[in-house]
Structure formats: C-alpha cells, structure tokens
Design a protein around this motif. Sequence first.
Motif, PDB file in Angstrom:
ATOM      1  N   GLY A 131      17.224   0.824  -6.970  1.00 19.49           N
ATOM      2  CA  GLY A 131      17.473   2.256  -6.908  1.00 19.49           C
ATOM      3  C   GLY A 131      16.270   3.064  -6.498  1.00 19.49           C
ATOM      4  N   SER A 132      15.080   2.461  -6.507  1.00 19.87           N
ATOM      5  CA  SER A 132      13.881   3.203  -6.119  1.00 19.87           C
ATOM      6  C   SER A 132      13.790   3.278  -4.618  1.00 19.87           C
ATOM      7  N   THR A 133      13.378   4.404  -4.099  1.00 27.12           N
ATOM      8  CA  THR A 133      13.201   4.541  -2.654  1.00 27.12           C
ATOM      9  C   THR A 133      11.745   4.596  -2.268  1.00 27.12           C
ATOM     10  N   GLY A 134      10.857   4.387  -3.247  1.00 25.51           N
ATOM     11  CA  GLY A 134       9.441   4.478  -2.958  1.00 25.51           C
ATOM     12  C   GLY A 134       8.918   5.843  -3.355  1.00 25.51           C
ATOM     13  N   PRO A 135       7.630   5.973  -3.626  1.00 30.33           N
ATOM     14  CA  PRO A 135       7.067   7.250  -4.057  1.00 30.33           C
ATOM     15  C   PRO A 135       7.251   8.334  -3.022  1.00 30.33           C
ATOM     16  N   ASP A 136       7.879   9.443  -3.461  1.00 27.61           N
ATOM     17  CA  ASP A 136       8.060  10.611  -2.589  1.00 27.61           C
ATOM     18  C   ASP A 136       8.924  10.336  -1.379  1.00 27.61           C
ATOM     19  N   GLU A 137       9.578   9.175  -1.356  1.00 23.18           N
ATOM     20  CA  GLU A 137      10.376   8.833  -0.167  1.00 23.18           C
ATOM     21  C   GLU A 137      11.821   9.228  -0.376  1.00 23.18           C
TER      22      GLU A 137
ATOM     23  N   TRP B  41       0.838  -1.205   0.000  1.00 20.67           N
ATOM     24  CA  TRP B  41       0.000   0.000   0.000  1.00 20.67           C
ATOM     25  C   TRP B  41       0.870   1.250   0.000  1.00 20.67           C
ATOM     26  N   TYR B  42       1.910   1.219   0.828  1.00 21.66           N
ATOM     27  CA  TYR B  42       2.795   2.382   0.949  1.00 21.66           C
ATOM     28  C   TYR B  42       3.517   2.648  -0.373  1.00 21.66           C
ATOM     29  N   ALA B  43       4.040   1.590  -1.012  1.00 20.98           N
ATOM     30  CA  ALA B  43       4.765   1.749  -2.268  1.00 20.98           C
ATOM     31  C   ALA B  43       3.863   2.277  -3.373  1.00 20.98           C
ATOM     32  N   ALA B  44       2.567   1.962  -3.281  1.00 17.96           N
ATOM     33  CA  ALA B  44       1.611   2.445  -4.273  1.00 17.96           C
ATOM     34  C   ALA B  44       1.155   3.869  -3.972  1.00 17.96           C
ATOM     35  N   GLY B  45       1.606   4.413  -2.847  1.00 16.67           N
ATOM     36  CA  GLY B  45       1.215   5.769  -2.472  1.00 16.67           C
ATOM     37  C   GLY B  45      -0.178   5.870  -1.911  1.00 16.67           C
ATOM     38  N   THR B  46      -0.735   4.733  -1.462  1.00 19.71           N
ATOM     39  CA  THR B  46      -2.116   4.707  -0.962  1.00 19.71           C
ATOM     40  C   THR B  46      -2.135   4.859   0.554  1.00 19.71           C
TER      41      THR B  46
ATOM     42  N   ALA C 109       3.661  10.675   2.345  1.00 19.27           N
ATOM     43  CA  ALA C 109       3.629  12.061   2.812  1.00 19.27           C
ATOM     44  C   ALA C 109       3.541  12.144   4.330  1.00 19.27           C
ATOM     45  N   ASP C 110       2.767  11.245   4.938  1.00 20.43           N
ATOM     46  CA  ASP C 110       2.589  11.272   6.390  1.00 20.43           C
ATOM     47  C   ASP C 110       3.818  10.743   7.129  1.00 20.43           C
ATOM     48  N   ASP C 111       4.465   9.730   6.587  1.00 24.55           N
ATOM     49  CA  ASP C 111       5.561   9.037   7.281  1.00 24.55           C
ATOM     50  C   ASP C 111       6.636   8.649   6.272  1.00 24.55           C
ATOM     51  N   PRO C 112       7.522   9.582   5.887  1.00 23.13           N
ATOM     52  CA  PRO C 112       8.530   9.301   4.862  1.00 23.13           C
ATOM     53  C   PRO C 112       9.492   8.174   5.218  1.00 23.13           C
TER      54      PRO C 112
END
Length: 438
Positions: free
Chosen positions: A202-208, A11-16, A105-108
């Motif tokens: 290399g991805s850190t997750g959306p907005d992370e 869920w977190y990786a999907a930005g939900t 956004a709530d918990d980077p």
Amino acid sequence: MRDILPALYAWYAAGTPFGLATVVAVGRSAPRDPGAAMAVGPGDEVVGSVSGGCVEGAVFELAQEVIASGEARLETFGYSDEDAFAVGLTCGGEITLLVRRVSPADDPAFGAVAESVSAGRPVTVATVSDGPAPRGATLAVWPDEDWGPDRAMSRSPGSTGRDEPDDRAGPPDGVSRSPGSTDPDEPDDRAGPPDGVSRSLGSTGPDEPDDGAGAPGGVSGSLGSAGLDVAVTADARGELAQGATGQRHYGPHGERREDAVTVFLHSFAPPPRMLVFGAIDYAAAVARIGAFLGYRVTVCDARPVFATPRRFPAGVEVVVDWPHRYLRGTTTDARTVICVLTHDPKFDVPLLEEALRRPAAYIGAMGSRRTHDDRVGRLLASGVSVRELSRLRSPVGLDLGARTPEEVAVSVAAEIVALRWGGSGLPLTTRDGAIHPR
C-alpha cells in the motif's frame, strides 16, 4: 540503468536525493551506448558506469554539484588530438551526459517507473536535455492499454480461448506475489519494487502520489509545456513499440519541424521480434530490413542446407527446425511480426494454424493468388475459423509492383508499418490533413 535500479530505488524510497548521469548521445567509438547510467548517492556511493572508467571521476564531481544545486547539467566528453588524456575519453569517441538530481520531490514518477521496469512492464522516460524547456524535467509514458507483452503473451496451458491470451499468467520473473492475493491464478498488479528493496503493501514511497501512473496507457510528469507533452507522449509510445532509445527534437510547444528543444527518450522494453519462416533469398532481404526497423530477427527453416547463418545478415538468429514446432515452443506477444515465406503447404498450413491462434501484430504469407486460395481452403479444412483467418495478410506486402527480393522486403515492411500505425498505404500526395494526426 536496469543493473543499478535496486540501489537507486533504495535511495529514492529513503527520500535521499542522488545524482543520476545518463548517456544521451554518443559519437564515433564511444565506450557506452545511450541509456548507460552512473549514479552518486549518500556517502558518495557510486553505482554504474558511463564510460568504462575514462571520465567517471569528472562525472562524480559533476553529480555532487548537481545534488547540491538541484540544477541539471549537460556535459560532453570527447577526444582531443592535442591533449587526449586531459579530456579524459581516450578511446577516440564522444559522449554527452545529462546529469540531474533525483528524489521524490524532484521526480515523483521515478518510483512507478522503477517498479514497472522491475516487473517487466514497458515504459519510456522522456527527459529534457537542452533548449528552452526546463532541463532535467521528465515525463514517464506507459503504452496504450491494448499493447505490450504484459497484455498479450503466448498461450500457456489452461488458456480459456484459442484466440485469447491466458490472462491468468503469474507475475514477471523476479517479482514475488504479494501476501493476501485472493486468487492464486490472478496476477498481482501491485508488483513490488526492484529485487533487494522492500516496501510495505500500500505504500507508494515517500511523498510519492499514488495516481495510477504505472497503469498501461498512463502518463506522469511534464516537460513544461502541454503541447510538448502531447508531442513527446506520441513519440515515446512509438519508440517504446520498437524498444528504441535516443534523442528527439521539437519546438518549445511540441512543434515537430523545429529543433529548439532536445528530449532524450529512454525506452525500457525489449525490441519486438520478427519471425521469418523459409530461408530463401526473400527471407534474407526481409531479415535485413527487419533488423533495420529495430526488430530482433529469427529465421527458421526445416532444411539445414538453406538455414545457415552465412546466408543472412549478422545478428540474425538462424534456427533449423520444423516451422510449426519452433513457433509452438517460442514466445510471441502483441508486437511480434510473423512472415511466412515458404509457400509450401506442408510447411505453411501447420505453421499458420499455430500462428493464427496466438498473439502477433502481423501475420503475412507469401504466394500467388492461386497459392493463397489453396492455402485458405486447407486452413479452413483443418479447423481454422473465419475469424482467425481474418488476421492473415496474404499475399504478403503492399502493392508496390515489387520484383526483386529487396523490393519485396520493402513492400512487406511498408505493410507492417502501415498496419502498426493505421496508415492507408496510399501516396501522401493523394491525401489531405495532417501526416501524423495527434
């Protein structure tokens, strides 16, 4: 939360955004311990449990409200003699839940925490649950660089030095090595997300942000006050050293003698081990105080007449084996405590040869001064170096004038605690300055 982590990470990786309810306090015969979690995600999907079914319906609705508002909530569910079923928790206990919204956004730092937990790297998450600080604010704390199972595991075949751990060990179980690793013997520090969740290299997750938060010694996030962050970071590492989870209280700026702000410290680390060799009366007392301090205690003795579970506290593992053989076949790390209470050369010498050449936080051996001198001579003759011998605490314990097994156990425990935190062992009345330097 470990069991539901793959779903949370997805869920977190999907930005939900999702609602995460965590048990932060319990009373009486509560069905779940602090740290138990339930989450409500997209499509009203529910994972986890906080009470075994008693209050999950109410928590589901609460989580939906938190997702919509973004405001964390603290709720207590308990038992009422007048109307037990209306309250919901019919087992006679009480649980307090912190429900907060989680998203990039709530918990980077959540992504880095999830990856650390999945890879077996210790981390503590501190969350404000009550008081004049932002409720739901989180601070992720990783241990100091020279601490932890990932820094000092037991020696494995091919170790390059008798005093050093084999740093070429592979990644933790369940985490596969990333493609493109340049050395098959090197651990891949880019450990992946929880099992069942894919992530591009290399991805850190959306907005992370990729700020290295997952590295040992790192801190990510804030509880709203620099002073509170400093105090909680120190305590979080202390709780992490014991694998402990629970609430702590502070002033708004981290004052330790105030209780205005409640912070829940959720440690993701197995409890440290205490290995006690020699199933004597002193061992039973040391095992009891070791369990009280939060250690997972094992007592080992080659004599089956002494190594019987009924002679030791409940929950203590009792092993019948030659001490050195058992130690050689088990795992130790930089938090492990080893207490040698046999004071018999045929047990002590081969056991200490093995113990002094592997990672451990504390190695103590019982015996008189004469026994100690004889033991040292035998160890040197067997090839143990002076450097290796310098790790031995013998005779074991601090000088408290102890006589009974219980008093000796207090002496041993005091030395273990002093060594862990750099204490002097002197009476506090003889010392100046802060008791707990920051």
